[in-house]
Design an enzyme around this catalytic site. Sequence first.
Site, short mmCIF file in Angstrom:
data_model
loop_
_atom_site.label_atom_id
_atom_site.label_comp_id
_atom_site.label_asym_id
_atom_site.label_seq_id
_atom_site.Cartn_x
_atom_site.Cartn_y
_atom_site.Cartn_z
N CYS A 2 0.83 -1.19 0.00
CA CYS A 2 0.00 0.00 0.00
C CYS A 2 0.87 1.25 0.00
O CYS A 2 2.09 1.17 0.07
CB CYS A 2 -0.90 0.00 1.23
SG CYS A 2 -2.03 -1.42 1.29
N LEU A 50 -3.89 -1.42 -1.58
CA LEU A 50 -3.85 -2.66 -2.34
C LEU A 50 -4.43 -3.72 -1.41
O LEU A 50 -3.82 -4.09 -0.41
CB LEU A 50 -2.42 -3.02 -2.74
CG LEU A 50 -2.24 -4.36 -3.47
CD1 LEU A 50 -2.98 -4.35 -4.80
CD2 LEU A 50 -0.77 -4.67 -3.68
N SER A 343 9.95 -13.16 -4.35
CA SER A 343 11.23 -13.04 -5.07
C SER A 343 12.37 -13.48 -4.17
O SER A 343 12.18 -13.72 -2.97
CB SER A 343 11.45 -11.60 -5.55
OG SER A 343 12.07 -10.82 -4.54
#
Length: 541
Positions: A2, A50, A343
């Site tokens: 966010c 988000l 990742s």
Amino acid sequence: MCGIWALFGSDECLSVQCLSAMKIAHRGPDAFRFENVNGFTNCCFGFHRLAIVDQLYGMQPIRVKKFPYLWLCYNGEIYNFRQLQKQFGFEFQTLVDGEVILHLYKRGGIEQTASMLDGVFAFILLDTANRKVFLGRDTYGVRPLFKVLTDDGFLGVCSEAKGLVNLKHSMSTCPKVEPFLPGHYEVLDLKPSGKVASVELVKFHSCKDEPLHAAYDKVENLPAGLDLETVKSNIRLLFENAVKKRLMSHRRIGCLLSGGLDSSLVAAMLLKLMKEARYNYLLQTFAIGMEDSPDLLAARKRGTETLNQNDCVGCTSEILLFLGMYLVSKYIRKKTDSVVIFSGEGSDELTQGYIYFHKAPSPEEAVQDSERLLRELYMFDVLRADRTTAAHGLELRVPFLDHRFTSYYLSLPAELRIPKNGIEKHLLRESFQDSNLLPKEILWRPKEAFSDGITSLKKSWFSILQDHVDLQIDDLLLEKAAEKFPFNPPKTKEGYYYRQIFEKHYPGRADWLSHYWMPRWIEATDPSARTLKHYKSATKE
């Protein structure tokens, strides 16, 4: 991932200042809120959401009925929030993990709160009853936070520096923007006017620390001793737990997969855990490169969705604005429904994976530099990774920077962690040798320089870019670089080229980066491993 933003003590119209919060709208495409603080002049929050968990009731600033005088705006994930909730009997009003910050603060104050959090976070906590503002950031700075604090009591806080550039107040039209230090919290006094004054800045975590009182599934009592088999078993167990706790999400999970060791381990562990938990969708993995690039060829062996880019040179200005692997994130957002992206960030720093570690004078000096790299991650790789994903409203998760995994790995003897038999990250590779998690050709694949890994075997991206830059920057410009850019003057044409683009977007802000990332113990003028004499020959030395 966010976007948070707050102002305290602004003399300008807050509706005008609110426009600055819109500069980080890309971080939260699902919703936006701008809210003034009741009873306080010139105090406000902005939030771009988000929605990863509690999509219905997860808007911010978070306030709960039990203590309405507390306001929280935060970006991140608290992985041990359920354990803390159970341990202390907290009654949550939402499903948002960050709500635990409010309960912990009410129970034991800011010091205990910060020390008990296991996760990645950046937060602004306002206590109107006690007239205090608190800022906090996780150990490695995985979640970004920037601030402006002036002598006359103006405070601006934002997830990205661009949200604080050109803010106006009575003292200056261009206040200094600084990154908030990872592993720290700050206490500030709040006056009725909305002005603030810093009381103390406290370091609560280092890279070797673990959060206090955190419950961990399966790994409460790790076997003791330095038996190598025990060490390898512990590494596997802690890494699995690091990935497992990061599966917390109500949105689809994906993974960046280069074909190298770090991202391959993350992806393989994700596949294992998602299969065991019977997820109702397949893991999407993504790679970027030219058609015959080594990374792409290796990634395809893992069933990866690949993005070919043969025209990257023309995109350098756009990429630099957001930093990092901008193009693959853009593809993920437009072409897929994956939002939470894993990742392998942090592994090279933790496990001495950079090729120059082959040249370390001693194991002890290698350890010192590894820890230095971890401390500086917030200025380099995790900042790049944040921009990679946040530019397109994606959320990044990095299990190699898990508190317990890193603290254990850093506790091991220096001799165990250095490159061995000419192979970097030897201990990490050896730990998964018999796990059947990865095929041996991937597990023991030598590290590629990024420029070689993503582009054609016929001509490296490094060479392609040099050809392009040579047409843009002549020798005379580079000779006078120190005159035009006295702070951190560029040493190469490529560096000069990037610096021009940076100054176009952020004029006079070069001091945001205190120094360039450069290899140690060797004579190097460029950070790329591609330029090092021992690149691809380290195993022979």
